[in-house]
Design an enzyme around this catalytic site. Structure first.
Site, short mmCIF file in Angstrom:
data_model
loop_
_atom_site.label_atom_id
_atom_site.label_comp_id
_atom_site.label_asym_id
_atom_site.label_seq_id
_atom_site.Cartn_x
_atom_site.Cartn_y
_atom_site.Cartn_z
N CYS A 40 0.23 2.71 -4.63
CA CYS A 40 -0.54 3.89 -5.02
C CYS A 40 0.22 5.17 -4.67
CB CYS A 40 -1.87 3.91 -4.28
SG CYS A 40 -3.09 2.82 -5.01
N HIS A 92 0.82 -1.20 0.00
CA HIS A 92 0.00 0.00 0.00
C HIS A 92 0.86 1.26 0.00
CE1 HIS A 92 -4.02 -1.58 0.35
NE2 HIS A 92 -3.72 -2.32 1.39
#
EC number: 3.4.22.-
Length: 418
Positions: free
Chosen positions: A256, A200
């Site tokens: 991301c 993440h």
């Protein structure tokens, strides 16, 4: 104040918990005994920024620049594994064997003077609402490629995943930070370093004025909810700025909002035709974000305002990060001759799968199948929805892998090598 102590064996700087009497190194596993607290306080109180000219005992070093490692370990014996490619590795023309890397027997720590050295981090956030399915595959595939394609010795690759038997090699914030310190420890001209992260990513408000867009980019370790995130400023200070002349570092970050996660001065803007221009990201404050003479190249999953996919669509079966798969695929197909050809091939692969599915695809979340956006549902850096939650999202912007560097260069002329 945060205190750092040097490992008494390998000199890797370690975060010292308050009141600790000893600490175990995540790299070499040696225990360092800590002097009684008053002695530590006397060193810390001398200056908020201690320097090497104060000479505490080896077991109570307050972080100065690291000294050369005293490792005397013999290199690894030849591995008993046949090193078959992981299930999700691109272009396996025979039925792939299961990965041999998940439960490899522990060995001595990697030597710090190898010509090639890598830190590979895959975070799955298992059994949490943040769980990702492709990050362990990404880590195993990256290790396989570095060993087989670029001759990285297995003994010089440090893996941090939740599947490691030793908790000191789980992808916690502390272990990742220590691994980054190890990566650049005592590096010398001719060394080739690789930092790979799959997990993440996020962003947060910039607090020191060094960001063009006003946001810091962050990486999320497995314990981010309790220990916090790793901010791009920290990454730059740890593995970019100390890099000396003649040393080359490649960062491959599949997360991301990761476009400028290395905080490098220049970002390569490339369109779908392969035309490009360099965008200046040097802070207006004059803060130095370059190296100490070395070269840094960063391939990232997407732009700072985009998300990166965790999907089975590229491999056809196994879950992977879209960017990691596209990176390895481009190299395996011979598109890695130059940095420009590699980046263009990666972007074409991601564009192709997104265009093919027009932003929508059947994916699986928590055991429930339903339609959602390919790049907007199981994305690195977003929290997957609950099983019973109905998803009805508009298609996201196409994910576009990015290239940044410490200096601008001719991307179609400079040969790519690890």
């Amino acid at each position: 104040m945060l205190l750092l102590v040097d490992c008494s064996s390998c000199r890797t700087p370690l975060h010292l918990p308050p009141g600790a009497t000893r600490i175990r190194c995540a790299i070499c596993h040696a225990f360092t005994l800590i002097a009684p607290e008053p002695r530590l306080q006397s060193h810390a109180s001398a200056s908020p920024f201690p320097f090497p000219n104060s000479s505490p005992a080896p077991s109570t070093f307050i972080y100065p620049p690291p000294t050369p490692s005293p490792y005397t370990h013999a290199p690894h014996a030849p591995s008993p594994f046949n090193h078959a490619p992981p299930d999700s590795y691109p272009f396996t023309h025979a039925p792939p064997a299961s990965s041999p890397f998940n439960h490899a027997p522990p060995g001595p720590p990697p030597p710090v003077h190898g010509q090639k050295r890598a830190v590979i981090v895959g975070v799955s956030y298992k059994n949490t609402k943040d769980e990702l399915k492709g990050c362990i595959n990404d880590a195993n595939c990256m290790k396989f490629m570095l060993m087989k394609r670029f001759q990285f010795p297995e003994s010089c690759i440090l893996m941090l995943t939740e599947e490691e038997a030793d908790p000191m090699r789980w992808p916690t914030k502390n272990n990742i930070t220590m691994a980054m310190h190890w990566l650049v420890l005592s590096c010398k001209p001719g060394d080739s370093l690789v930092f790979h992260f799959s997990g993440h990513g996020n962003n947060q408000m910039d607090d020191n004025g060094d960001e063009v867009d006003g946001f810091d980019e962050t990486l999320l370790p497995v314990d981010h909810r309790t220990s916090g995130v790793i901010v791009d400023d920290e990454i730059n200070a740890t593995i970019v700025r100390p890099l000396p002349y003649g040393v080359k570092l490649h960062a491959i970050v599949d997360a991301c909002h990761s476009g400028t996660v290395m905080d490098l001065p220049y970002l390569c803007r490339m369109d779908r035709l392969g035309n490009y221009e360099w965008e200046d990201h040097r802070p207006k404050t004059g803060m130095w974000k370059g190296t100490s003479g070395g070269e840094v190249f960063s391939f990232t999953g997407c732009d700072d305002d985009q998300t990166s996919a965790d999907t089975p669509q590229l491999s056809g079966s196994a879950w992977t990060g879209a960017m990691t798969y596209a990176f390895i695929q481009a190299i395996e197909r011979g598109h890695g001759m130059t940095y420009g050809s590699l980046l263009n091939a990666m972007r074409s692969t991601v564009h192709e799968i997104f265009d093919k599915n027009k932003g929508r695809e059947l994916v699986e979340v928590g055991g429930a199948d339903f339609l959602s956006t390919l790049l907007g549902l199981l994305i690195l850096g977003a929290s997957p929805p609950d099983e019973e939650e109905e998803v009805n999202q508009a298609p996201q912007k196409t994910q576009e892998p990015q290239l940044s560097a410490n200096e601008a260069f001719a991307v179609y002329e400079k040969p790519f090598s690890l």
